[in-house]
Write an enzyme that holds these catalytic residues in place. Structure first.
Site, PDB file in Angstrom:
ATOM      1  N   ASP A 205       1.209  -0.927  -0.177  1.00 62.03           N
ATOM      2  CA  ASP A 205       0.215   0.160  -0.176  1.00 62.03           C
ATOM      3  C   ASP A 205       0.873   1.384   0.018  1.00 62.03           C
ATOM      4  O   ASP A 205       2.133   1.361   0.423  1.00 62.03           O
ATOM      5  CB  ASP A 205      -0.977   0.112   1.516  1.00 62.03           C
ATOM      6  CG  ASP A 205      -1.929  -1.341   1.323  1.00 62.03           C
ATOM      7  OD1 ASP A 205      -1.525  -1.534   0.381  1.00 62.03           O
ATOM      8  OD2 ASP A 205      -2.799  -0.380   1.824  1.00 62.03           O
ATOM      9  N   HIS A 346       3.976  -2.458   2.356  1.00 65.84           N
ATOM     10  CA  HIS A 346       3.984  -0.972   2.503  1.00 65.84           C
ATOM     11  C   HIS A 346       4.618  -0.575   1.782  1.00 65.84           C
ATOM     12  O   HIS A 346       6.046  -0.958   1.961  1.00 65.84           O
ATOM     13  CB  HIS A 346       3.766  -0.037   3.665  1.00 65.84           C
ATOM     14  CG  HIS A 346       2.342   0.148   4.470  1.00 65.84           C
ATOM     15  ND1 HIS A 346       2.191  -0.915   5.594  1.00 65.84           N
ATOM     16  CD2 HIS A 346       0.879   0.428   3.886  1.00 65.84           C
ATOM     17  CE1 HIS A 346       0.763  -0.567   5.910  1.00 65.84           C
ATOM     18  NE2 HIS A 346       0.127   0.474   4.885  1.00 65.84           N
TER      19      HIS A 346
HETATM   20 NI    NI Z   1      -2.533   3.057   3.705  1.00 69.19          NI
END
Ligand code: NI
Length: 395
Positions: A205, A346
């Site tokens: 992400d 991430h």
């Molecule tokens: Ni996020």
């Protein structure tokens, strides 16, 4: 004496205009005679003619002109001259719709310079997104292309896919309604994964970012796939990374335009935020994201339904954003991973990229296939359903 002089002077002055009012008359062979203006009718009775009855102006194809006797006109015509200027000129058409009368000798040059012989050549037929046809001047084409017109009917169409893989070609204007019903502009992923073997979906992400390339290098090295949930307002800065995600066969999903918590918006504003992000991805890669990862995992039924896409959550939260530690990210995955997991990481943290270099070979070593979210949905569920939310995709 003085009086007489004055009288003569007045007489001369009175007569001057009469003598000055002299007219030239002509014979057809060009002979000319100067006569007093008031005598003209008398001379005309004798066959003398006015200038334009005897002479005319002729033109050639280079735009030269001269005055010649009308009796010689056939002779001059034989040499390519004409007393009709239109014979020596051609009307050409410019791309902006203006017309120009060009001397015949210069037509070739003018055509080479961008003018056209016919109005039709100065125009282009364009097609609207709803199939309407419109003829515009060539100079206007670029402007119309930026306003949703297309050069060919094929370009004004788009291919859309239903969740079960049916394919349909529709006018672009018609596509919106289908997309809102869960159709997609990208074909559903045909999984090459073996549904009978364990698989997991790595998801990244908040990118793209400076560590995306390192992660892609690793995935490529092991022939692994992953899903990148990108943030719209980062795509300009990291367009190179985004394009590489597309080119290497990774799935690109939507993580909102600016990481807004979607539940703070009403359903249609949330859907617009997602659409804006997907439009930008599509513009840069030609791919339209098919799945959404809502920021903070925050979503509701109204937003999912308005977005018309599957919402993808996670079953393994590595907390990589918090620990920023490769060991702890590695352990978070390897200590709990099961078949059908969706793993949250991430790609904007350096430690995550380090962890991925160990996680990918370790998962493969344990027999997991590393697939995209949509591939896993396709292999395990025959496709993901728009409006539904998934934390894992188990067999
Ligand atoms: Ni996020």
């Amino acid at each position: 004496m003085k009086r007489l002089t004055a009288a003569i002077l007045v007489l001369i002055l009175l007569c001057l205009p009469v003598y000055a009012r002299e007219s030239l008359l002509y014979m057809p062979d060009g002979r000319e005679i100067a006569v007093r203006s008031d005598d003209v009718p008398r001379w005309q009775d004798k066959g003398w003619l006015q200038w334009d009855q005897v002479y005319t102006v002729i033109y050639n194809s280079q735009g030269e002109n001269r005055e010649v006797l009308r009796i010689d006109l056939d002779l001059w015509r034989g040499q390519g001259w004409s007393d009709n200027i239109a014979d020596m000129q051609t009307t050409l058409f410019a791309d902006d719709g203006s017309r120009a009368a060009v001397w015949n000798d210069y037509v070739e040059d003018s055509l080479a310079g961008g003018l056209h012989l016919t109005e039709a050549e100065a125009q282009t037929l364009l097609y609207g997104a709803d199939g309407t046809e419109m003829t515009v001047w060539n100079a206007e084409v670029e402007a119309y292309l930026t306003q949703g017109f297309y050069r060919t009917p094929e370009e004004a169409h788009t291919v859309i896919y239903s969740p079960d893989g049916a394919e349909m070609t529709v006018w672009r204007a018609e596509a919106e309604a289908y997309l809102a019903q869960g159709w997609s502009e990208t074909p559903p992923a045909r999984s090459t994964a073996d549904p009978n073997r364990p698989m997991v979906a790595l998801t990244f992400d908040d990118g793209p970012g400076p560590y995306t390339d390192k992660i892609l290098n690793c995935l490529e090295k092991y022939g692994a796939k992953a899903t990148f949930y990108v943030v719209g307002n980062r795509l300009g800065t990291y367009s190179k990374q985004l394009k590489r995600e597309a080119e290497t066969g990774m799935e690109i999903g939507c993580h909102s335009w600016s990481h807004t918590q979607l539940t703070t918006l009403n359903a249609s504003a949330a859907a617009n935020d997602i659409k804006r992000t997907n439009d930008r991805v599509n513009e840069l890669t030609g791919i339209r994201p098919a799945t959404v990862r809502p920021p903070y995992g925050s979503h509701n039924a109204a937003i999912r339904s308005a977005a018309g896409a599957p919402f993808i959550l996670w079953s393994v939260d590595t907390l990589d954003w918090k620990t920023r530690n490769a060991d702890s990210t590695y352990n978070a995955v390897m200590n709990s991973v099961k078949d059908g997991d969706i793993i949250l990481m991430h790609d904007i943290h350096s430690a995550t990229a380090d962890a991925v270099e160990r996680i990918v070979p370790a998962l493969i070593e344990r027999g997991f296939q590393l697939v995209t979210v949509s591939e896993m949905g396709s292999a395990r569920k025959g496709g993901l359903t728009a409006g539904s939310a998934y934390s894992s995709i188990r067999p």
